[in-house]
Design an enzyme around this catalytic site. Structure first.
Site, mmCIF file in Angstrom:
data_model
loop_
_atom_site.group_PDB
_atom_site.id
_atom_site.type_symbol
_atom_site.label_atom_id
_atom_site.label_comp_id
_atom_site.label_asym_id
_atom_site.label_seq_id
_atom_site.Cartn_x
_atom_site.Cartn_y
_atom_site.Cartn_z
ATOM 1 N N GLU A 187 0.827 -1.216 0.000
ATOM 2 C CA GLU A 187 0.000 0.000 0.000
ATOM 3 C C GLU A 187 0.865 1.272 0.000
ATOM 4 O O GLU A 187 0.611 2.220 0.746
ATOM 5 C CB GLU A 187 -0.951 -0.003 1.199
ATOM 6 C CG GLU A 187 -1.990 -1.111 1.141
ATOM 7 C CD GLU A 187 -3.001 -1.044 2.261
ATOM 8 O OE1 GLU A 187 -4.170 -1.381 2.032
ATOM 9 O OE2 GLU A 187 -2.619 -0.654 3.385
ATOM 10 N N GLU A 266 -6.852 -7.247 -0.637
ATOM 11 C CA GLU A 266 -7.398 -7.336 0.713
ATOM 12 C C GLU A 266 -8.872 -6.963 0.633
ATOM 13 O O GLU A 266 -9.207 -5.826 0.273
ATOM 14 C CB GLU A 266 -6.707 -6.368 1.689
ATOM 15 C CG GLU A 266 -5.256 -6.669 1.977
ATOM 16 C CD GLU A 266 -4.661 -5.677 2.982
ATOM 17 O OE1 GLU A 266 -5.434 -4.906 3.609
ATOM 18 O OE2 GLU A 266 -3.427 -5.667 3.124
#
Length: 619
Positions: A187, A266
């Site tokens: 991320e 995710e």
């Protein structure tokens, strides 16, 4: 054109030789796993990744196989895990891939249970762990900046990847193993936009020997994709919520990357907790509808989390935002996941299993028998010595002109105590600048106040005589692991201690990592039950069982059982129990050691069959 007979014979011989050579040449084999346009392929066939996240550190090693078997029975074909640099290199050049840290054994166990693996090696992982998974010793180098082109940082991460590859490199899909692919960083678009840095991480992975397919993973927004992706690396998207959120996020991914797999790197099918907040829940129906939609669209996914487990020891991290400067994470990482903290199937598990079963051709394995945590009777604990009288046993005094962060004393986790005897009367405001994270203030051995970083507290009114001894006990409650503030979240008192406007000098510092070696030196001694200190007890068992220690009435502190550090408890909630694995217990007597910074209102503990998450108490 006609040829002579001799020439015809030569040409025929040459043709036969070429045919034989072609037949003898090995056929070009498709890679075991590949990313082909918008598809994943396994052994040349389209493959939908049905993954669930599970971290080897957060699950007792003895339970790895049963929890992985539960994943397979729910219909998953893959398990995803981070690799945690902080745990594998606790000190520079000191490596630990043993016991609970045996990542290789975890991956091989997953393969034995019919699961492939997606590995997220970092170096940054977030995962609500201390410092986002970076080793705390990086903070000992002044000015070093993680997640950047800082050469000192890159040298350390290069060494980490090289060592990690020695452990698991041969388990990659590129060599026929279960590790399908690996994530570059984590991320990064939520942190920065330095594509040179992302390329440097990719180069480190490749040079170390990680040759399986790579991918990046970011939240579903154009700005985050722009910062966190590389044009020639497949990208996946992270999101929470329901079916509409899934649709929107996958559409954003498709708009950003016209070619490439469609995958939820995710899907947040739950959420984590901070101390002092409500326990998070997400409905089983919403999670099941979202997974149903993804499978109907051929979208691969990774449930974050399938099984959250527990942030044992000092593993739990913290968060920070514009409105909340510091939010420490609870020890429980239950995450409202499909498997609860003890590994039991929840209604969410059953709902997801039903949905997945509709989309797969093969019959799902039967659900294995679930763990059965048990209640255990209350057992007594007795004072085992106050902290202040045992400082010399637990630590070694370090003189320092100024207060400094714990990392500057070579300390990674735990508590640290700063001591000074006043040369003159002290009246006014005692100011702790850069308090990270909670302080208990003593004057001549008596608690006179507390300060909490969560609430922005840094001042205490004092009126003390000359010669008084002040002790500042500071607890590190987890380094920030997400966002820009993670880069320099040192612990202890990070700037100065002042009386009004005057900085105080001449300190004696006691690092208190509370490690196993130090705790073994604790004598069997009585203590003042009202003072911060230790309590001992014995949990008698006919046979080992999983249980949840009820910490209500014990204020705030830490628990060790048979030397295993269960983690932090705090009466403000929402967590009011600590998961105690039966594999860490034995028949007969089990030693329980409790450290408290606040006076308990009870002298017993008991084990419960279920965890307690109650309404947080404001503090």
């Amino acid at each position: 054109m006609k040829y002579s007979k001799p020439l015809q014979a030569v040409l025929l011989a040459l043709a036969m030789t070429a045919t034989l050579a072609t037949a003898a040449a090995p056929a070009v084999r498709a890679p075991h796993f590949a990313i082909d346009g918008a598809q994943f392929k396994l052994d040349g066939k389209p493959y939908i990744i049905r993954s669930g996240e599970m971290h080897y550190l957060r699950v007792p090693r003895a339970a790895w196989r049963e929890r992985l078997r539960m994943a397979r029975a729910m219909g998953l074909n893959t398990v995803t895990t981070y690799a945690f640099w902080s745990q594998h290199e606790p000190e520079p050049g000191q490596w630990d891939f043993s016991g609970q840290n045996d990542l290789r054994a975890f991956i091989k166990t997953a393969a034995e249970e019919g699961l492939n693996v997606v590995l997220r090696p970092g170096p940054y992982v977030c995962a609500e762990v201390d410092f986002g998974g970076f080793p705390a010793w990086l903070l000992r180098t002044p000015g070093l900046r993680v997640r950047s082109m800082d050469t000192r940082y890159l040298e350390a991460s290069t060494r980490y990847f090289q060592r990690l590859a020695k452990e698991v490199g041969d388990l990659q899909s590129s060599r026929g193993g279960p590790i399908l692919m690996l994530q570059i960083e984590n991320e990064y678009g939520s942190f920065g936009r330095d594509h040179d840095y992302l390329r440097a991480v990719r180069a480190q992975l490749r040079k170390a020997g990680f040759d399986a397919p790579l991918f990046t993973s970011d939240g579903g927004a154009g700005r985050l994709f722009e910062g966190g992706t590389l044009a020639d690396v497949p990208a996946v998207v992270n999101f929470g919520g329901g079916m509409d959120d899934a649709k929107g996020s996958i559409e954003e991914l498709a708009a950003w990357r016209k070619q490439g797999p469609r995958m939820a790197g995710e899907y947040w099918a739950g959420w984590f907790d901070h101390w002092g907040e409500q326990h998070h829940r997400q409905s089983a129906e919403e999670a099941a509808r979202t997974v149903d939609w993804m499978l109907s669209q051929g979208v691969s996914f990774n449930l974050y989390m399938f099984h959250g487990g527990t942030s044992f020891g000092w593993l739990a991290g913290a968060n920070s935002s514009g409105t909340e400067p510091y939010m420490p994470d609870t020890t429980s990482y239950d995450y409202d996941a499909a498997l609860d903290e003890a590994g039991r199937p929840t209604p969410k598990y059953l709902a997801l299993r039903e949905v997945i079963g509709k989309h797969v051709k093969e019959a799902l394995p039967p659900v294995p028998s679930a763990p059965q945590p048990r209640a255990v009777p209350a057992f007594a604990l007795k004072p085992a010595g106050g902290l202040l009288p045992q400082l010399e046993t637990l630590s070694h005094a370090r003189p320092s002109r100024w207060v400094r962060a714990m990392e500057e004393f070579g300390q990674n986790y735990g508590y640290i105590l700063y001591r000074k005897r006043l040369d003159a009367p002290a009246k006014g405001s005692l100011v702790l600048e850069g308090l990270h994270d909670q302080a208990t203030i003593f004057a001549d051995g008596r608690v006179i106040g507390r300060m909490d970083r969560r609430r922005g507290e840094s001042k205490l009114a004092v009126d003390l005589p000359a010669g008084a001894q002040i002790d500042l006990l500071v607890e590190a409650m987890g380094r920030i692991g997400f966002g820009p503030r993670l880069v320099d979240d040192n612990k202890g008192i990070t700037r100065a201690v002042k009386l009004n406007e005057d900085e105080l000098e001449g300190w004696t510092v006691y690092p208190l990592p509370m490690d196993a070696a130090a705790l073994k030196r604790l004598p069997a001694a009585a203590g003042d039950p009202a003072a911060p200190g230790f309590w001992r007890g014995t949990l008698q068992l006919d046979k080992p069982v999983d249980t949840f220690l009820d910490t209500r009435g014990w204020g705030k502190g830490q628990v060790w059982v048979n030397g295993h550090h269960l983690g932090r408890f705090w009466e403000i909630g929402p967590q009011q129990t600590l998961y105690l694995p039966g594999s860490w217990l034995k028949e007969g007597g089990n030693e329980v050691l409790v450290f408290t910074t606040e006076q308990p209102t009870t002298t017993t503990m008991q084990g419960l069959a279920d965890p307690v998450f109650d309404t947080p108490k404001p503090r």
